[in-house]
Scaffold this motif. Structure first.
Motif, PDB file in Angstrom:
ATOM      1  N   ALA A 110     -15.144   8.404 -11.236  1.00  0.00           N
ATOM      2  CA  ALA A 110     -13.677   8.439 -11.166  1.00  0.00           C
ATOM      3  C   ALA A 110     -13.075   9.738 -11.711  1.00  0.00           C
ATOM      4  O   ALA A 110     -12.106  10.250 -11.141  1.00  0.00           O
ATOM      5  N   PRO A 111     -13.614  10.324 -12.812  1.00  0.00           N
ATOM      6  CA  PRO A 111     -13.035  11.581 -13.313  1.00  0.00           C
ATOM      7  C   PRO A 111     -13.108  12.737 -12.312  1.00  0.00           C
ATOM      8  O   PRO A 111     -12.369  13.717 -12.439  1.00  0.00           O
ATOM      9  N   LEU A 112     -13.984  12.624 -11.315  1.00  0.00           N
ATOM     10  CA  LEU A 112     -14.079  13.658 -10.275  1.00  0.00           C
ATOM     11  C   LEU A 112     -13.011  13.460  -9.190  1.00  0.00           C
ATOM     12  O   LEU A 112     -12.804  14.332  -8.352  1.00  0.00           O
ATOM     13  N   TRP A 113     -12.369  12.300  -9.174  1.00  0.00           N
ATOM     14  CA  TRP A 113     -11.305  11.937  -8.243  1.00  0.00           C
ATOM     15  C   TRP A 113     -11.701  12.049  -6.770  1.00  0.00           C
ATOM     16  O   TRP A 113     -10.971  12.611  -5.956  1.00  0.00           O
TER      17      TRP A 113
ATOM     18  N   VAL B  44     -11.022   7.677   1.303  1.00  0.00           N
ATOM     19  CA  VAL B  44     -11.349   8.152   2.646  1.00  0.00           C
ATOM     20  C   VAL B  44     -12.531   9.119   2.594  1.00  0.00           C
ATOM     21  O   VAL B  44     -13.413   9.096   3.461  1.00  0.00           O
ATOM     22  N   SER B  45     -12.573   9.964   1.579  1.00  0.00           N
ATOM     23  CA  SER B  45     -13.691  10.907   1.445  1.00  0.00           C
ATOM     24  C   SER B  45     -15.007  10.177   1.199  1.00  0.00           C
ATOM     25  O   SER B  45     -16.053  10.563   1.733  1.00  0.00           O
ATOM     26  N   ILE B  46     -14.963   9.114   0.396  1.00  0.00           N
ATOM     27  CA  ILE B  46     -16.178   8.330   0.147  1.00  0.00           C
ATOM     28  C   ILE B  46     -16.654   7.676   1.443  1.00  0.00           C
ATOM     29  O   ILE B  46     -17.852   7.662   1.760  1.00  0.00           O
ATOM     30  N   ALA B  47     -15.711   7.147   2.227  1.00  0.00           N
ATOM     31  CA  ALA B  47     -16.077   6.570   3.521  1.00  0.00           C
ATOM     32  C   ALA B  47     -16.635   7.647   4.447  1.00  0.00           C
ATOM     33  O   ALA B  47     -17.542   7.393   5.244  1.00  0.00           O
ATOM     34  N   GLY B  48     -16.112   8.875   4.326  1.00  0.00           N
ATOM     35  CA  GLY B  48     -16.632   9.983   5.107  1.00  0.00           C
ATOM     36  C   GLY B  48     -18.076  10.297   4.749  1.00  0.00           C
ATOM     37  O   GLY B  48     -18.902  10.588   5.628  1.00  0.00           O
ATOM     38  N   LEU B  49     -18.399  10.227   3.455  1.00  0.00           N
ATOM     39  CA  LEU B  49     -19.782  10.434   3.024  1.00  0.00           C
ATOM     40  C   LEU B  49     -20.684   9.359   3.618  1.00  0.00           C
ATOM     41  O   LEU B  49     -21.814   9.644   4.045  1.00  0.00           O
TER      42      LEU B  49
ATOM     43  N   SER C  63       0.812  -1.217   0.000  1.00  0.00           N
ATOM     44  CA  SER C  63       0.000   0.000   0.000  1.00  0.00           C
ATOM     45  C   SER C  63       0.843   1.263   0.000  1.00  0.00           C
ATOM     46  O   SER C  63       0.387   2.321  -0.443  1.00  0.00           O
ATOM     47  N   SER C  64       2.057   1.170   0.521  1.00  0.00           N
ATOM     48  CA  SER C  64       2.911   2.347   0.646  1.00  0.00           C
ATOM     49  C   SER C  64       3.533   2.786  -0.667  1.00  0.00           C
ATOM     50  O   SER C  64       4.179   3.837  -0.731  1.00  0.00           O
ATOM     51  N   ALA C  65       3.341   2.007  -1.741  1.00  0.00           N
ATOM     52  CA  ALA C  65       4.003   2.317  -3.009  1.00  0.00           C
ATOM     53  C   ALA C  65       3.443   3.577  -3.673  1.00  0.00           C
ATOM     54  O   ALA C  65       4.107   4.193  -4.500  1.00  0.00           O
TER      55      ALA C  65
ATOM     56  N   ARG D 178      -5.298   6.273  -1.000  1.00  0.00           N
ATOM     57  CA  ARG D 178      -6.661   6.800  -1.073  1.00  0.00           C
ATOM     58  C   ARG D 178      -6.983   7.307  -2.470  1.00  0.00           C
ATOM     59  O   ARG D 178      -8.163   7.340  -2.864  1.00  0.00           O
ATOM     60  N   GLN D 179      -5.953   7.667  -3.262  1.00  0.00           N
ATOM     61  CA  GLN D 179      -6.184   8.073  -4.647  1.00  0.00           C
ATOM     62  C   GLN D 179      -6.141   6.883  -5.600  1.00  0.00           C
ATOM     63  O   GLN D 179      -6.896   6.828  -6.571  1.00  0.00           O
ATOM     64  N   VAL D 180      -5.268   5.913  -5.321  1.00  0.00           N
ATOM     65  CA  VAL D 180      -5.210   4.710  -6.150  1.00  0.00           C
ATOM     66  C   VAL D 180      -6.569   4.021  -6.180  1.00  0.00           C
ATOM     67  O   VAL D 180      -7.043   3.561  -7.228  1.00  0.00           O
ATOM     68  N   LEU D 181      -7.233   3.967  -5.026  1.00  0.00           N
ATOM     69  CA  LEU D 181      -8.519   3.279  -4.939  1.00  0.00           C
ATOM     70  C   LEU D 181      -9.631   4.000  -5.690  1.00  0.00           C
ATOM     71  O   LEU D 181     -10.696   3.427  -5.916  1.00  0.00           O
ATOM     72  N   THR D 182      -9.394   5.244  -6.091  1.00  0.00           N
ATOM     73  CA  THR D 182     -10.375   5.951  -6.920  1.00  0.00           C
ATOM     74  C   THR D 182     -10.579   5.214  -8.239  1.00  0.00           C
ATOM     75  O   THR D 182     -11.661   5.273  -8.837  1.00  0.00           O
TER      76      THR D 182
END
Length: 337
Positions: free
Chosen positions: A132-135, A139-144, A113-115, A119-123
């Motif tokens: 996905a184009p909104l990026w 973590v933000s999705i989990a926050g929603l 995961s550290s590579a 949180r952006q890779v999972l987008t």
């Protein structure tokens, strides 16, 4: 249909960063060697191999092919791979054994995961046309999702903090990382790998004094569109649990793959776990979340409790995709209850 059991489990150290390559070989070799030693077997005793990982996470195509170096070139092997958590590789191996095509299987998963910026890779797993184009990051999705539950009264921030454990006053005084999520609500970046050996019937009894028999396993999936489902609930978990448990939700413990604190609340309700059930005695994903191995580790931890005699009946859960999109539930039991 043959009985199938987990007879061995090993995982790499949970670390925030490794200096090895992204193909997982450095993490996997010690896991395999531990399993060989524990079970008194060699590579030749494994009939089928199945792995779970992600080329997106590794940053290169066919990264799982390089990971086979951890197995060795001779003798040739019968191998398969899934592009998701290795809990689903275990499901494939279970089907292979269930159909009589093999007597033993070794399942493994790995992720560095550290590579990159996880949180952006999972987008990249989101709808490639509209979302996905909104990026929006993971973590933000989990926050929603967490905010939806708070606003609807399904849980409170204190409920979330209680899942994480510790001094509640201190936890709730911490700053937000992605409102309403604080650091304790979010699984840490973890590099890691895990491996499980499955065996059939009497072969399982030969390899392990107390096998953890898989008496039920199922997986289900919800809509990909985040606006197409109620994020505060998990119908796919409910369906998978109903199929795997047969309605009997009494367990000595449950290992739930919840990368965010509020997701444990969703999963416990979706499965129908009684309030007194011990959940994640291992610490779960909030303690260590090696991508593409964390779900397999939940199965391994649930099985190890049986193999060591600490439990007689356990439940394991794995998730994949954004906001608990796809879920797998397995039931494991000892021979004599």
């Amino acid at each position: 249909m043959p009985e199938i059991a987990v007879v061995g489990f090993a995982h790499a150290p949970h670390v925030p960063e490794t200096h090895g390559t992204t193909n997982g070989v450095e993490m996997l070799v010690p896991c395999f060697q531990q399993l060989y030693a524990d079970l008194g077997i060699t590579k030749s005793d494994i009939d089928f191999w199945c792995s779970g990982s992600s080329d997106y996470l590794a940053g290169r195509a066919f990264s799982f092919i390089s990971a086979i170096d951890a197995i060795g070139a001779v003798p040739p092997i019968n191998e398969s791979h899934v592009e998701m958590d290795a809990a689903w590789a275990l499901y494939e191996a279970w089907v292979k054994l269930r159909s009589g095509q093999a007597q033993t299987a070794l399942v493994y998963g790995f992720g560095k995961s550290s590579a990159g910026t996880l949180r952006q890779v999972l987008t990249m797993q989101l709808d490639p046309y509209l979302v996905a184009p909104l990026w929006p990051d993971a973590v933000s999705i989990a926050g929603l999702q967490a905010r939806a539950g708070l606003d609807s009264g399904r849980w409170t921030e204190q409920d979330m903090a209680e899942v994480a454990g510790g001094d509640l006053e201190s936890l709730l005084a911490a700053p937000y990382v992605a409102d309403p999520l604080r650091a304790h609500d979010i699984a840490p970046i973890t590099d890691g790998a895990a491996a499980i050996v499955l065996a059939v019937g009497d072969r399982a009894r030969e390899l392990c004094e107390r096998p953890a028999w898989i008496t039920g396993i199922a997986h289900n999936i919800d809509a990909q569109a985040l606006g197409g489902r109620d994020l505060t609930r998990s119908p796919s978990t409910t369906k998978a649990a109903a199929a795997a448990t047969g309605g009997d939700t009494a367990f000595d413990l449950a290992e739930l793959h919840a990368p965010f604190s509020h997701q444990q609340l969703i999963l416990a309700e979706a499965i129908g776990l009684p309030s007194g059930t011990r959940i994640n005695p291992s610490g779960g994903a909030l303690a260590a979340n090696p991508m593409f191995a964390a779900g397999l580790e939940r199965i391994g931890c649930a099985a190890r409790a049986i193999m060591t005699g600490a439990a007689h009946r356990t439940l394991a859960h794995a998730t994949s995709g954004p906001a608990l999109q796809q879920n797998l539930v397995a039931v494991l039991e000892s021979e004599a209850r």
